[in-house]
Design a protein around this motif. Structure first.
Motif, PDB file in Angstrom:
ATOM      1  N   TRP A 146      -2.176  -9.160  -5.844  1.00  0.00           N
ATOM      2  CA  TRP A 146      -2.344  -7.726  -5.619  1.00  0.00           C
ATOM      3  C   TRP A 146      -2.671  -7.450  -4.154  1.00  0.00           C
ATOM      4  O   TRP A 146      -3.575  -8.056  -3.584  1.00  0.00           O
ATOM      5  N   LEU A 147      -1.903  -6.518  -3.573  1.00  0.00           N
ATOM      6  CA  LEU A 147      -2.150  -6.021  -2.221  1.00  0.00           C
ATOM      7  C   LEU A 147      -2.329  -4.511  -2.276  1.00  0.00           C
ATOM      8  O   LEU A 147      -1.532  -3.823  -2.925  1.00  0.00           O
ATOM      9  N   TYR A 148      -3.356  -3.999  -1.631  1.00  0.00           N
ATOM     10  CA  TYR A 148      -3.510  -2.552  -1.454  1.00  0.00           C
ATOM     11  C   TYR A 148      -2.933  -2.207  -0.087  1.00  0.00           C
ATOM     12  O   TYR A 148      -3.511  -2.560   0.940  1.00  0.00           O
ATOM     13  N   TRP A 149      -1.802  -1.503  -0.084  1.00  0.00           N
ATOM     14  CA  TRP A 149      -1.138  -1.243   1.198  1.00  0.00           C
ATOM     15  C   TRP A 149      -1.936  -0.223   2.010  1.00  0.00           C
ATOM     16  O   TRP A 149      -2.437   0.758   1.476  1.00  0.00           O
ATOM     17  N   PRO A 150      -2.054  -0.433   3.327  1.00  0.00           N
ATOM     18  CA  PRO A 150      -2.807   0.513   4.174  1.00  0.00           C
ATOM     19  C   PRO A 150      -2.196   1.912   4.121  1.00  0.00           C
ATOM     20  O   PRO A 150      -0.977   2.074   4.067  1.00  0.00           O
ATOM     21  N   HIS A 151      -3.077   2.914   4.134  1.00  0.00           N
ATOM     22  CA  HIS A 151      -2.620   4.307   4.170  1.00  0.00           C
ATOM     23  C   HIS A 151      -3.448   5.094   5.183  1.00  0.00           C
ATOM     24  O   HIS A 151      -4.372   4.570   5.799  1.00  0.00           O
TER      25      HIS A 151
ATOM     26  N   TYR B  85      -4.422   3.870  12.209  1.00  0.00           N
ATOM     27  CA  TYR B  85      -4.978   2.751  11.435  1.00  0.00           C
ATOM     28  C   TYR B  85      -3.911   2.168  10.520  1.00  0.00           C
ATOM     29  O   TYR B  85      -3.675   0.962  10.514  1.00  0.00           O
ATOM     30  N   ARG B  86      -3.259   3.044   9.761  1.00  0.00           N
ATOM     31  CA  ARG B  86      -2.210   2.597   8.840  1.00  0.00           C
ATOM     32  C   ARG B  86      -1.104   1.859   9.564  1.00  0.00           C
ATOM     33  O   ARG B  86      -0.714   0.750   9.180  1.00  0.00           O
ATOM     34  N   ASN B  87      -0.609   2.453  10.621  1.00  0.00           N
ATOM     35  CA  ASN B  87       0.523   1.860  11.333  1.00  0.00           C
ATOM     36  C   ASN B  87       0.172   0.526  11.982  1.00  0.00           C
ATOM     37  O   ASN B  87       1.021  -0.365  12.095  1.00  0.00           O
TER      38      ASN B  87
ATOM     39  N   TRP C 130       0.805  -6.608   6.427  1.00  0.00           N
ATOM     40  CA  TRP C 130       1.171  -6.539   5.010  1.00  0.00           C
ATOM     41  C   TRP C 130       2.615  -6.971   4.785  1.00  0.00           C
ATOM     42  O   TRP C 130       2.930  -7.594   3.778  1.00  0.00           O
ATOM     43  N   LEU C 131       3.490  -6.681   5.726  1.00  0.00           N
ATOM     44  CA  LEU C 131       4.863  -7.165   5.623  1.00  0.00           C
ATOM     45  C   LEU C 131       4.904  -8.688   5.680  1.00  0.00           C
ATOM     46  O   LEU C 131       5.612  -9.327   4.907  1.00  0.00           O
TER      47      LEU C 131
ATOM     48  N   ARG D 242       7.616   5.130   1.594  1.00  0.00           N
ATOM     49  CA  ARG D 242       7.493   4.594   2.958  1.00  0.00           C
ATOM     50  C   ARG D 242       7.403   3.065   2.927  1.00  0.00           C
ATOM     51  O   ARG D 242       8.056   2.367   3.712  1.00  0.00           O
ATOM     52  N   ILE D 243       6.619   2.536   2.004  1.00  0.00           N
ATOM     53  CA  ILE D 243       6.452   1.080   1.877  1.00  0.00           C
ATOM     54  C   ILE D 243       7.774   0.422   1.500  1.00  0.00           C
ATOM     55  O   ILE D 243       8.157  -0.611   2.072  1.00  0.00           O
ATOM     56  N   LEU D 244       8.476   1.010   0.539  1.00  0.00           N
ATOM     57  CA  LEU D 244       9.769   0.452   0.147  1.00  0.00           C
ATOM     58  C   LEU D 244      10.732   0.424   1.328  1.00  0.00           C
ATOM     59  O   LEU D 244      11.494  -0.534   1.512  1.00  0.00           O
ATOM     60  N   GLY D 245      10.683   1.466   2.140  1.00  0.00           N
ATOM     61  CA  GLY D 245      11.526   1.493   3.331  1.00  0.00           C
ATOM     62  C   GLY D 245      11.169   0.396   4.314  1.00  0.00           C
ATOM     63  O   GLY D 245      12.055  -0.276   4.869  1.00  0.00           O
TER      64      GLY D 245
END
Length: 371
Positions: free
Chosen positions: A46-51, A59-61, A67-68, A92-95
């Protein structure tokens, strides 16, 4: 009395607490659940993707690349379950994943509102019941003692368990504990700091004995190695996984005594760590990892003013993800860890930007054992 016999007696005459019972030194109980050790076969991670919704877009960017890297490294050996804050973030994550050429066969992106990225601490803890079936333990999480927002993350374990059709144990009122606060050797031993668990900001008035009774029942451990830790030193009040981690039931990976002092581990804790014994009374083989040679500098040029730890690595099915810092000691640490995991491939993950916020690879990963 024979040590093994004593341990058997502990497992049968330790305490028995219902989820809603008060913690009492006199309530008898048995081991009910056992937590699989991290190196056991995973169904996934499990990963919680940054937002952007707590600390902003910058921060997210700044964290997307880490994470990639983790996702790309994990997909060859297990599923990667990604928590996305909302449908906009999911797309956005899927992209990002598609643009990076990540193999999507093992990737699963779910909309699960989180506060931040620390899946190790607020995420689901998977244990096995007496029949060997997986159960989700939903422990209390309060943002490391009400330091940051936590209400969204505290709901995630229950949501994941219900979505997966697994039983969920609501332990929120029994104990507040983070996944990064404990290390287990897979053979009945738990290593932790008191400062991260028996702290007034988590479990006020709870004794060591009371904590052990709870952990015997719900983690299936009978041998405890308690370090004092340092309350208030940093956000987590000194989580153990920053400076000590089990490789297996006989081996403990940490730093040199000099580096542990630089990490601000108290001398009494260093002595206890190097003298630690497993449940059979045997001393662990100690393997030392260095700190980085230099203070960590982020990808955008900010000198953090402190060195990085390599101990906070994550053991996956066919890889070991190791925090790397663009430092000369990256190759040294990677090689030492590789020597301990000959059947897995060590992959360095650039955590420089993440490290600015106090965490590394283990802090942002959470294993889901195979059914």
């Amino acid at each position: 009395m024979n040590l093994i016999l004593v341990l058997i007696m502990v497992s049968f005459y330790a305490c028995n607490l219902d989820d809603n019972d008060e913690v009492s030194d006199n309530v008898p109980v048995l081991i009910e659940y056992t937590m699989p050790e991290e190196s056991e076969t995973h169904e996934g991670t499990w990963l919680y993707w940054p937002h952007q919704y707590q600390f902003g877009v910058a921060y997210r960017n700044s964290l997307d690349a880490t994470w990639l890297e983790m996702t790309n490294a994990l997909v060859s050996g297990e599923k990667v379950h990604i928590a996305a804050y909302d449908i906009v973030e999911k797309n956005r994550i899927l992209g990002l994943l598609n643009n990076a050429g990540v193999n999507m066969i093992n990737v699963d992106v779910k909309v699960l509102k989180t506060d931040d990225v620390w899946s190790r601490d607020g995420g689901p803890i998977y244990v096995r019941d007496k029949n060997g079936s997986l159960v989700v333990e939903d422990w209390g999480f309060n943002g490391w003692g009400n330091k940051f927002n936590f209400s969204n993350c505290n709901e995630v374990p229950k949501k994941i368990g219900l979505d997966q059709g697994k039983p969920v144990l609501d332990l929120n009122n029994l104990m507040i504990i983070e996944g990064g606060a404990v290390e287990i050797d897979g053979n009945g031993t738990l290593l932790a700091t008191k400062s991260a668990i028996l702290n007034a900001n988590r479990n006020p008035d709870m004794s060591v004995n009371q904590a052990e009774r709870i952990l015997i029942k719900y983690y299936g451990v009978t041998n405890f190695i308690w370090l004092n830790g340092v309350p208030g030193l940093e956000i987590t009040d000194m989580h153990i996984d920053g400076f000590a981690k089990f490789v297996n039931q006989n081996t403990l990976m940490t730093m040199s005594k000099t580096d542990l002092l630089e990490w601000e581990v108290p001398q009494v804790d260093i002595d206890a760590l190097y003298a630690a014994k497993n449940k059979y009374g045997d001393a662990y083989t100690i393997v030392q990892l260095p700190l980085t040679q230099s203070n960590v500098v982020t990808t955008y040029g900010k000198n953090l003013g402190y060195k990085g730890s390599y101990v906070n690595f994550y053991i996956a099915n066919n890889v070991v993800l190791v925090p790397n810092y663009d430092d000369l000691n990256d190759v040294v640490a990677n090689a030492i860890i590789q020597s301990q995991f000959p059947n897995r491939t060590v992959i360095g993950i650039d955590v420089r930007n993440l490290y600015e916020y106090g965490g590394m690879v283990h802090c942002v990963t959470q294993q889901q054992p195979a059914d």
